[in-house]
Design an enzyme around this catalytic site. Sequence first.
Site, PDB file in Angstrom:
ATOM      1  CG  HIS A   3      -2.065  -0.974   1.069  1.00  0.00           C
ATOM      2  ND1 HIS A   3      -3.079  -1.070   1.975  1.00  0.00           N
ATOM      3  CD2 HIS A   3      -2.316  -1.922   0.128  1.00  0.00           C
ATOM      4  CE1 HIS A   3      -3.920  -2.034   1.596  1.00  0.00           C
ATOM      5  NE2 HIS A   3      -3.474  -2.560   0.492  1.00  0.00           N
ATOM      6  NE  ARG A  39      -7.595  -1.731   2.772  1.00  0.00           N
ATOM      7  CZ  ARG A  39      -7.344  -2.547   1.755  1.00  0.00           C
ATOM      8  NH1 ARG A  39      -7.460  -2.100   0.504  1.00  0.00           N
ATOM      9  NH2 ARG A  39      -6.969  -3.789   1.956  1.00  0.00           N
ATOM     10  N   GLY A  65     -10.722  -0.596  -1.505  1.00  0.00           N
ATOM     11  CA  GLY A  65     -11.401  -1.175  -0.345  1.00  0.00           C
ATOM     12  C   GLY A  65     -10.784  -2.498   0.052  1.00  0.00           C
ATOM     13  N   PRO A  66     -11.067  -2.972   1.281  1.00  0.00           N
ATOM     14  CG  PRO A  66     -11.917  -3.294   3.433  1.00  0.00           C
ATOM     15  CD  PRO A  66     -11.884  -2.301   2.297  1.00  0.00           C
ATOM     16  CE1 TYR A  94     -12.899  12.691   1.476  1.00  0.00           C
ATOM     17  CE2 TYR A  94     -11.085  13.536   2.788  1.00  0.00           C
ATOM     18  CZ  TYR A  94     -12.094  13.743   1.858  1.00  0.00           C
ATOM     19  OH  TYR A  94     -12.307  14.995   1.335  1.00  0.00           O
ATOM     20  CG  ASP A 147     -23.110   0.558   4.555  1.00  0.00           C
ATOM     21  OD1 ASP A 147     -22.085   0.079   5.103  1.00  0.00           O
ATOM     22  OD2 ASP A 147     -23.228   0.644   3.319  1.00  0.00           O
ATOM     23  CB  THR A 158     -12.523  -4.811  -4.076  1.00  0.00           C
ATOM     24  OG1 THR A 158     -11.965  -6.059  -3.641  1.00  0.00           O
ATOM     25  CG2 THR A 158     -13.151  -4.117  -2.892  1.00  0.00           C
ATOM     26  CE  LYS A 160     -10.206  -7.488  -6.366  1.00  0.00           C
ATOM     27  NZ  LYS A 160     -10.472  -8.034  -5.047  1.00  0.00           N
TER      28      LYS A 160
HETATM   29 CA   LIG Z   1     -19.647   0.503   4.864  1.00  0.00          CA
HETATM   30 CA   LIG Z   2     -13.701   6.271   2.945  1.00  0.00          CA
END
Ligand SMILES: [Ca+2]
Ligand SMILES: [Ca+2]
Length: 490
Positions: free
Chosen positions: A180, A265, A284-285, A300, A310, A387, A414
């Site tokens: 990262h 991230r 995203g993870p 963020y 959510d 993702t 990917k």
């Molecule tokens: Ca969420």
């Molecule tokens: Ca964010």
Amino acid sequence: MKYRSTALVAVSALALGVTLATSVPATAGGPTGPSSPASGPEFTKSVLATGLNDPYELLWGPDGQLWSTEKSGLKVTRIDPDTGETTTVLDLTNEAHHTEGGQDGVLGLAFQEPDPHRGGDGSGGDTYVYVSYTYMTDTPAEVTGETRRLKIVRYTLDCDDHTLSDPEEILTGLPSGTDHQSARLRIGQDGKLYYTVGDQGANQLAHFCNPNWAQRLPTQDEVDQGAWFGPYQGKILRIDPDGSVPEDNPVIGGVRSHVISYGHRNSQGLDFAPNGTLYQSDQGPKTDDEVNIINPGNNYGWPHVVGWRDDRAYAYANWSASAPTPCADLTYDDIDVPPSVPQQKETDWNGAFVPPISTLGTTVDSGFDFRDPKCAEGGLYFICYPTVAPSSLTYYAKDGVPGWKDSLLLTTLKDGSVFRLKVSPDGGGVGEPERIWTSQNRYRAIALSPDGGTVYVATDSAGLVRDVNTGAPSAELENPGSVLAFSVQR
Ligand SMILES: [Ca+2]
Ligand SMILES: [Ca+2]
């Protein structure tokens, strides 16, 4: 076109050779992800250049040439857009460091054209080229012991013979490591450098016992000492051309530093619209790749929240805080979290944060099985996660491709795709991501010809991607280490 409108666009203090002739529809579908209608402009795809070693940035230079950094090749390379001939402009083998299989190396690249506000003779001064790269130190960092660091170096460009000279170290001691890195570099209309720093893969995989510092803000002592390594992880920086902290950077947590935003991230995508709006993409993870609008002073959300708050298919599992079993005694698992690791739902965190204007890979609920049988062999489940792994973001402001003006072009790793997201008339939102090109490649960066009619796309030399037919993990890349050219048919 449907827009996800947003009310978060706050007024900011910052003003902010070898031809493989195939005709590809602009909307080729892929194995997974958002679909798109089979219409739109047609492009001719060709392979402009091959033999690059993990091109990380690709830009159209002020000298009419394409320029690339090579992450693992440890150099800056110029590519003739007519012939595809490649020339090494800067060999950093002796200065820079790349770890095999790692995300470190020669990374960011940006041009700064002459500016009437600088240069003593009134000419606007020189054309500068900024390069960021990883280097080794003998100084282990606090907590993690990491000895890699990153620096940003400024060179002077000779536009006639396309050479770089007079290296000046602008900023050293920035975070680096094998995961990262983010490392996207842009110059704002305000003449400042904007630079993304990733969370270094803390709290996952090889670094799962490293605390995630995306929310850690610099103290005044750290700023005074230039101790950037810890507090600059997971941030976006705004830097004066000489490396100092701009005096109009935001005061965050009582301290003014290079940091303008935090809670990121892996922001591999960063670009300005002509009106100064700064767009960013984040990985995203397992769900929720993000597209954000960056305004100074904002949080963020990462790692407390991904996408929206959510509680859908994500909770922050803080491995470094495992108790009573210490993290070092645990075995990392991306899906099954041991009971000793504290977990926090998104709604259990009350901090203020700015949600994204769009996400990709979002539409799964809690209880979703992230173990797709297609990715079971070797446990490569991450390739099948929803993702797409955004790797760059380019604001398309040209007229070259009909219907594209004011769009974001998003490359993915990917997923092997380039997506287009139409920007709303007010700039504050984007339409649904439309997949325009898919192949068995890891797309890394985009450059545009001056008229916008040709989109150049750089590809990784190696790595895993989804098989275009089955969606299963594959290491067979169609165009490794290449620059592809997609030219619109007129
Ligand atoms: Ca969420
Ligand atoms: Ca964010």
